[in-house]
Scaffold this motif. Sequence first.
Motif, PDB file in Angstrom:
ATOM      1  N   UNK A  81      92.703  41.171 -69.382  1.00 25.74           N
ATOM      2  CA  UNK A  81      91.651  40.812 -68.425  1.00 25.74           C
ATOM      3  C   UNK A  81      92.201  39.930 -67.306  1.00 25.74           C
ATOM      4  N   UNK A  82      93.089  39.036 -67.653  1.00 23.29           N
ATOM      5  CA  UNK A  82      93.594  38.071 -66.671  1.00 23.29           C
ATOM      6  C   UNK A  82      94.690  38.638 -65.781  1.00 23.29           C
ATOM      7  N   UNK A  83      95.456  39.597 -66.300  1.00 28.36           N
ATOM      8  CA  UNK A  83      96.660  40.015 -65.585  1.00 28.36           C
ATOM      9  C   UNK A  83      96.614  41.400 -64.950  1.00 28.36           C
ATOM     10  N   UNK A  84      95.760  42.299 -65.425  1.00 26.42           N
ATOM     11  CA  UNK A  84      95.767  43.652 -64.837  1.00 26.42           C
ATOM     12  C   UNK A  84      94.405  44.094 -64.312  1.00 26.42           C
ATOM     13  N   UNK A  85      93.383  43.307 -64.542  1.00 27.69           N
ATOM     14  CA  UNK A  85      92.062  43.635 -64.008  1.00 27.69           C
ATOM     15  C   UNK A  85      91.887  42.935 -62.664  1.00 27.69           C
ATOM     16  N   UNK A  86      91.342  43.660 -61.686  1.00 29.33           N
ATOM     17  CA  UNK A  86      91.166  43.090 -60.356  1.00 29.33           C
ATOM     18  C   UNK A  86      89.844  43.545 -59.760  1.00 29.33           C
ATOM     19  N   UNK A  87      89.489  42.952 -58.638  1.00 27.53           N
ATOM     20  CA  UNK A  87      88.227  43.258 -57.963  1.00 27.53           C
ATOM     21  C   UNK A  87      88.456  44.168 -56.762  1.00 27.53           C
ATOM     22  N   UNK A  88      87.676  45.219 -56.655  1.00 30.34           N
ATOM     23  CA  UNK A  88      87.795  46.161 -55.546  1.00 30.34           C
ATOM     24  C   UNK A  88      87.421  45.454 -54.233  1.00 30.34           C
ATOM     25  N   UNK A  89      88.247  45.582 -53.179  1.00 35.28           N
ATOM     26  CA  UNK A  89      87.911  44.987 -51.879  1.00 35.28           C
ATOM     27  C   UNK A  89      86.573  45.494 -51.346  1.00 35.28           C
ATOM     28  N   UNK A  90      85.912  44.680 -50.575  1.00 33.26           N
ATOM     29  CA  UNK A  90      84.568  44.993 -50.105  1.00 33.26           C
ATOM     30  C   UNK A  90      84.524  46.165 -49.126  1.00 33.26           C
ATOM     31  N   UNK A  91      85.666  46.561 -48.592  1.00 31.23           N
ATOM     32  CA  UNK A  91      85.678  47.681 -47.635  1.00 31.23           C
ATOM     33  C   UNK A  91      85.347  49.028 -48.293  1.00 31.23           C
ATOM     34  N   UNK A  92      85.392  49.086 -49.631  1.00 31.65           N
ATOM     35  CA  UNK A  92      85.160  50.348 -50.338  1.00 31.65           C
ATOM     36  C   UNK A  92      83.750  50.392 -50.929  1.00 31.65           C
ATOM     37  N   UNK A  93      83.234  51.601 -51.200  1.00 30.95           N
ATOM     38  CA  UNK A  93      81.870  51.723 -51.735  1.00 30.95           C
ATOM     39  C   UNK A  93      81.653  50.918 -53.018  1.00 30.95           C
ATOM     40  N   UNK A  94      82.703  50.808 -53.816  1.00 33.25           N
ATOM     41  CA  UNK A  94      82.600  50.058 -55.070  1.00 33.25           C
ATOM     42  C   UNK A  94      83.032  48.614 -54.928  1.00 33.25           C
ATOM     43  N   UNK A  95      82.991  48.095 -53.710  1.00 31.86           N
ATOM     44  CA  UNK A  95      83.420  46.727 -53.461  1.00 31.86           C
ATOM     45  C   UNK A  95      82.774  45.737 -54.414  1.00 31.86           C
ATOM     46  N   UNK A  96      83.586  44.887 -55.017  1.00 30.85           N
ATOM     47  CA  UNK A  96      83.085  43.902 -55.966  1.00 30.85           C
ATOM     48  C   UNK A  96      83.169  44.356 -57.408  1.00 30.85           C
ATOM     49  N   UNK A  97      83.376  45.655 -57.650  1.00 31.10           N
ATOM     50  CA  UNK A  97      83.499  46.164 -59.024  1.00 31.10           C
ATOM     51  C   UNK A  97      84.833  45.728 -59.609  1.00 31.10           C
ATOM     52  N   UNK A  98      84.830  45.336 -60.868  1.00 33.39           N
ATOM     53  CA  UNK A  98      86.050  44.958 -61.575  1.00 33.39           C
ATOM     54  C   UNK A  98      86.692  46.220 -62.147  1.00 33.39           C
ATOM     55  N   UNK A  99      87.976  46.423 -61.836  1.00 33.89           N
ATOM     56  CA  UNK A  99      88.654  47.653 -62.231  1.00 33.89           C
ATOM     57  C   UNK A  99      90.073  47.380 -62.721  1.00 33.89           C
ATOM     58  N   UNK A 100      90.579  48.367 -63.422  1.00 37.47           N
ATOM     59  CA  UNK A 100      92.014  48.438 -63.708  1.00 37.47           C
ATOM     60  C   UNK A 100      92.576  49.382 -62.658  1.00 37.47           C
ATOM     61  N   UNK A 101      93.305  48.866 -61.664  1.00 38.57           N
ATOM     62  CA  UNK A 101      93.732  49.705 -60.542  1.00 38.57           C
ATOM     63  C   UNK A 101      94.706  50.806 -60.953  1.00 38.57           C
ATOM     64  N   UNK A 102      94.514  51.973 -60.354  1.00 38.88           N
ATOM     65  CA  UNK A 102      95.397  53.094 -60.637  1.00 38.88           C
ATOM     66  C   UNK A 102      96.837  52.819 -60.263  1.00 38.88           C
ATOM     67  N   UNK A 103      97.060  52.006 -59.216  1.00 37.27           N
ATOM     68  CA  UNK A 103      98.440  51.737 -58.808  1.00 37.27           C
ATOM     69  C   UNK A 103      99.168  50.879 -59.841  1.00 37.27           C
ATOM     70  N   UNK A 104      98.428  50.086 -60.612  1.00 36.25           N
ATOM     71  CA  UNK A 104      99.046  49.316 -61.695  1.00 36.25           C
ATOM     72  C   UNK A 104      99.488  50.261 -62.811  1.00 36.25           C
ATOM     73  N   UNK A 105      98.625  51.216 -63.155  1.00 30.20           N
ATOM     74  CA  UNK A 105      98.978  52.195 -64.180  1.00 30.20           C
ATOM     75  C   UNK A 105     100.164  53.032 -63.737  1.00 30.20           C
TER      76      UNK A 105
END
Length: 403
Positions: free
Chosen positions: A226-250
């Motif tokens: 939760x602390x190291x790989x989960x992040x918040x989607x930037x507000x510029x996107x439709x899901x802005x503010x959603x907590x996600x595991x980013x695909x670029x990390x995977x």
Amino acid sequence: MIYAAYQSLDDIIAPFRTAALSALAFSPRQSGPFAQANLRNAAIMEMMSRFQLSHERPSFGIHTVRVQNRDVPVTEEVVLDMPFGKLLRFRRDIEAEQPKVLVTAPLSGHFATLLAGTVRTLLRDHDVYITDWKNARDVPRGAGMFGVEDYIAYIIRFMEEIGPGGHILAVCQPCVQALAAVAVMSEERNPATPRSMTLMAGPVDVRESPTKVNELANEKPLSWFRSNVISTVPLRYPGGGRRVYPGFVQLTAFMSMNMERHQSQHRKLYDHLARGEDKEAARIKDFYDEYFAVLDLTEEFYIETIDRVFQKAELATGDLTYRGRKVDPSKILRTALLTVEGGRDDICGIGQTTAAHELCSNLRPHLKRHHLQANVGHYGVFNGRRWDNEIYPVVRNTILAME
């Protein structure tokens, strides 16, 4: 912080990619004394222009398929559109009815198009549907949450939309959810319960032959993830503010496991471009166009998968619940089971998928079959020459036997 840092870096690099594309558009490739130098310059510009990730689903690229010695047109059709995924059908221009198969795609950082080769092969003899998952960063927060049990619910809903008499084929990660969905449907005597279930290289019981992937999932507590790989989607996107595991990390994690191979492939790509070998270069570019198309996962789905599938192995231990009720695979009585594993799979170890047979304890022996494909890794189980020529015939015969 992770997403913000990535987005800032991508914004900085974007003008350089644009400049490289502009230079490439005007790069001369004519014959003459400077032809080789021009090719090398063009190769450099193209390599620079490709230094990016895509966050949009690529095309499946399936326009025709060979059916009974003739090429048949194929069109993609959205059968059901839900907040986190679509039920997509590959409609073929034929009149004959063939078995209906739902392909359940992994939700692990890539789009369902990673299974384009799987779908293309299945289309020879089947009416094929697929779970076309959406990028979580594009799903508004108002759509709610999406966890492991929601994935199971989507499978059940998709099978109901397909109707009675269908079959299900799960690849990798969703073997757990597919088996759970069939168990729930069997217990409820749902008319749309699949006639057959094919589980391919999936973590039904990760305690069997643990791989590096299993070890990585177990060496840290959930709080670390939760602390190291989960992040918040930037507000510029439709899901802005959603907590996600980013695909670029995977993607970074995947690439780090075979970094030398990826570096070697990109050196080959440059060499092909510099020599004007467009056909050879196109093969590498097509692969990485797909590989670098990344999809974000919701925080809850990622964390629950680590917790319930990889750390606790809830399905295998009998502790998995769905909507407050225990999932019991022993309730599966009429759905034929085929499990497929690769002898050189370093993602899902031998025995992890086969464990489904023991869980489906009341399924009669003639409805169970296992296929171990020697000398193939994880990807080779569902794509490539051995999938086409050796594994697929087993899948096809299993489905046909239940028609």
